[in-house]
Design a protein around this motif. Structure first.
Motif, PDB file in Angstrom:
ATOM      1  N   LEU A  17      -5.825  -1.848 -11.230  1.00  5.41           N
ATOM      2  CA  LEU A  17      -5.804  -0.828 -10.190  1.00  5.41           C
ATOM      3  C   LEU A  17      -6.393  -1.459  -8.933  1.00  5.41           C
ATOM      4  O   LEU A  17      -7.497  -2.006  -8.956  1.00  5.41           O
ATOM      5  CB  LEU A  17      -6.642   0.383 -10.627  1.00  5.41           C
ATOM      6  CG  LEU A  17      -6.870   1.477  -9.611  1.00  5.41           C
ATOM      7  CD1 LEU A  17      -5.552   2.156  -9.250  1.00  5.41           C
ATOM      8  CD2 LEU A  17      -7.849   2.504 -10.176  1.00  5.41           C
ATOM      9  N   THR A  18      -5.641  -1.416  -7.836  1.00  5.64           N
ATOM     10  CA  THR A  18      -6.113  -1.954  -6.569  1.00  5.64           C
ATOM     11  C   THR A  18      -6.087  -0.835  -5.537  1.00  5.64           C
ATOM     12  O   THR A  18      -5.057  -0.169  -5.375  1.00  5.64           O
ATOM     13  CB  THR A  18      -5.187  -3.107  -6.096  1.00  5.64           C
ATOM     14  OG1 THR A  18      -5.118  -4.098  -7.109  1.00  5.64           O
ATOM     15  CG2 THR A  18      -5.703  -3.722  -4.806  1.00  5.64           C
ATOM     16  N   LEU A  19      -7.231  -0.623  -4.869  1.00 10.05           N
ATOM     17  CA  LEU A  19      -7.309   0.395  -3.824  1.00 10.05           C
ATOM     18  C   LEU A  19      -8.458   0.066  -2.905  1.00 10.05           C
ATOM     19  O   LEU A  19      -9.426  -0.579  -3.307  1.00 10.05           O
ATOM     20  CB  LEU A  19      -7.481   1.791  -4.432  1.00 10.05           C
ATOM     21  CG  LEU A  19      -8.783   2.042  -5.195  1.00 10.05           C
ATOM     22  CD1 LEU A  19      -9.272   3.439  -4.869  1.00 10.05           C
ATOM     23  CD2 LEU A  19      -8.523   1.928  -6.684  1.00 10.05           C
ATOM     24  N   PRO A  20      -8.355   0.505  -1.662  1.00 10.93           N
ATOM     25  CA  PRO A  20      -9.469   0.260  -0.742  1.00 10.93           C
ATOM     26  C   PRO A  20     -10.634   1.200  -1.067  1.00 10.93           C
ATOM     27  O   PRO A  20     -10.425   2.325  -1.538  1.00 10.93           O
ATOM     28  CB  PRO A  20      -8.868   0.585   0.631  1.00 10.93           C
ATOM     29  CG  PRO A  20      -7.729   1.495   0.355  1.00 10.93           C
ATOM     30  CD  PRO A  20      -7.224   1.145  -1.022  1.00 10.93           C
ATOM     31  N   LEU A  21     -11.827   0.734  -0.832  1.00  7.90           N
ATOM     32  CA  LEU A  21     -13.013   1.554  -1.095  1.00  7.90           C
ATOM     33  C   LEU A  21     -13.333   2.387   0.143  1.00  7.90           C
ATOM     34  O   LEU A  21     -14.259   2.099   0.912  1.00  7.90           O
ATOM     35  CB  LEU A  21     -14.190   0.664  -1.502  1.00  7.90           C
ATOM     36  CG  LEU A  21     -14.000  -0.096  -2.804  1.00  7.90           C
ATOM     37  CD1 LEU A  21     -15.175  -1.032  -3.057  1.00  7.90           C
ATOM     38  CD2 LEU A  21     -13.820   0.877  -3.960  1.00  7.90           C
ATOM     39  N   ILE A  22     -12.520   3.414   0.340  1.00 10.40           N
ATOM     40  CA  ILE A  22     -12.692   4.336   1.458  1.00 10.40           C
ATOM     41  C   ILE A  22     -12.561   5.763   0.931  1.00 10.40           C
ATOM     42  O   ILE A  22     -12.062   5.990  -0.169  1.00 10.40           O
ATOM     43  CB  ILE A  22     -11.647   4.094   2.573  1.00 10.40           C
ATOM     44  CG1 ILE A  22     -10.220   4.269   2.017  1.00 10.40           C
ATOM     45  CG2 ILE A  22     -11.816   2.712   3.192  1.00 10.40           C
ATOM     46  CD1 ILE A  22      -9.121   4.194   3.065  1.00 10.40           C
ATOM     47  N   LYS A  23     -13.000   6.731   1.743  1.00 13.96           N
ATOM     48  CA  LYS A  23     -12.829   8.126   1.357  1.00 13.96           C
ATOM     49  C   LYS A  23     -11.365   8.510   1.506  1.00 13.96           C
ATOM     50  O   LYS A  23     -10.656   7.994   2.366  1.00 13.96           O
ATOM     51  CB  LYS A  23     -13.684   9.036   2.248  1.00 13.96           C
ATOM     52  CG  LYS A  23     -15.160   8.932   1.981  1.00 13.96           C
ATOM     53  CD  LYS A  23     -15.906   9.937   2.837  1.00 13.96           C
ATOM     54  CE  LYS A  23     -17.393   9.844   2.542  1.00 13.96           C
ATOM     55  NZ  LYS A  23     -18.159  10.808   3.329  1.00 13.96           N
ATOM     56  N   ALA A  24     -10.935   9.442   0.668  1.00 21.07           N
ATOM     57  CA  ALA A  24      -9.577   9.997   0.731  1.00 21.07           C
ATOM     58  C   ALA A  24      -8.523   8.888   0.808  1.00 21.07           C
ATOM     59  O   ALA A  24      -7.777   8.763   1.766  1.00 21.07           O
ATOM     60  CB  ALA A  24      -9.440  10.948   1.904  1.00 21.07           C
ATOM     61  N   VAL A  25      -8.483   8.072  -0.226  1.00 22.09           N
ATOM     62  CA  VAL A  25      -7.516   6.967  -0.277  1.00 22.09           C
ATOM     63  C   VAL A  25      -6.094   7.523  -0.331  1.00 22.09           C
ATOM     64  O   VAL A  25      -5.774   8.321  -1.213  1.00 22.09           O
ATOM     65  CB  VAL A  25      -7.765   6.068  -1.520  1.00 22.09           C
ATOM     66  CG1 VAL A  25      -6.721   4.974  -1.604  1.00 22.09           C
ATOM     67  CG2 VAL A  25      -9.169   5.496  -1.484  1.00 22.09           C
ATOM     68  N   PRO A  26      -5.237   7.112   0.614  1.00 24.55           N
ATOM     69  CA  PRO A  26      -3.840   7.566   0.561  1.00 24.55           C
ATOM     70  C   PRO A  26      -3.142   6.994  -0.673  1.00 24.55           C
ATOM     71  O   PRO A  26      -3.366   5.843  -1.056  1.00 24.55           O
ATOM     72  CB  PRO A  26      -3.214   6.997   1.828  1.00 24.55           C
ATOM     73  CG  PRO A  26      -4.339   6.478   2.663  1.00 24.55           C
ATOM     74  CD  PRO A  26      -5.516   6.285   1.760  1.00 24.55           C
TER      75      PRO A  26
END
Length: 186
Positions: free
Chosen positions: A40-49
């Protein structure tokens, strides 16, 4: 400890993996051992699109067999590396096709459904006899063969044979040819 094929199907059916859109129905029935890795790859930000979340899955299948993978064709002794992402599913590795040692590369586009298959093997006299392709005294020697296809197995196939190591003989014409480098058949 590797999972068996039914355990992998169970894992892939979990709701958390639904975004990968992997269905156990997308795999032929197989036996063997499977080791799985899910990424799983995702940016560490709030409300990830949603479009910034990327799922991947990888499988290492060993001691695998798939009966009747295509009409009259069984795979045995297979060891495949399988990778799945949002664009495609790929599998590659060695296997025996109806008992003949082969190298297989397979890819299916997840959106297009387009399937590309490449099978490489070497066919010796014993294998030609087994396949009903005996050439008698006409051709002697091992023949490396590469079969590439798009679509269903056997459709739109390109067959390339390297005849460099093959001696040929036609007794009725008193003709023979020693193995000659660069001799190909397509």
């Amino acid at each position: 400890e590797p999972l068996n094929a039914s355990e992998v199907e169970s894992v892939l059916s979990q709701p958390d993996l639904a975004n990968l859109n992997i269905s156990p129905d997308s795999f032929p029935p197989l036996t063997g051992k499977v080791a799985a890795q899910v990424g799983l790859t995702l940016p560490l930000i709030k409300a990830v699109p949603k479009e910034r979340v990327k799922f991947t899955a990888g499988l290492k299948v060993s001691e695998a067999s798939i009966a009747n993978v295509a009409p009259g064709i069984d795979l045995t002794d297979a060891t495949f590396d399988i990778a799945m992402n949002e664009e495609s599913i790929t599998a590659s590795g060695p296997a025996r096709i109806n008992g003949v040692a082969s190298q297989i590369q397979w890819e299916k586009g997840r959106k297009t459904g387009l399937v590309n298959t490449v099978v490489e093997t070497t066919i010796d006299a014993k294998t030609r006899e087994k396949l009903g392709l005996s050439m008698g005294s006409f051709a002697k020697g091992d023949i490396p063969v590469k079969i590439s296809s798009q679509g269903k197995i056997g459709e739109n196939a390109l067959i390339e044979a390297d005849l460099s190591g093959v001696a040929m003989n036609v007794d009725a014409l008193d003709w023979d040819r020693k193995p000659t480098k660069g001799t190909k058949l397509t």
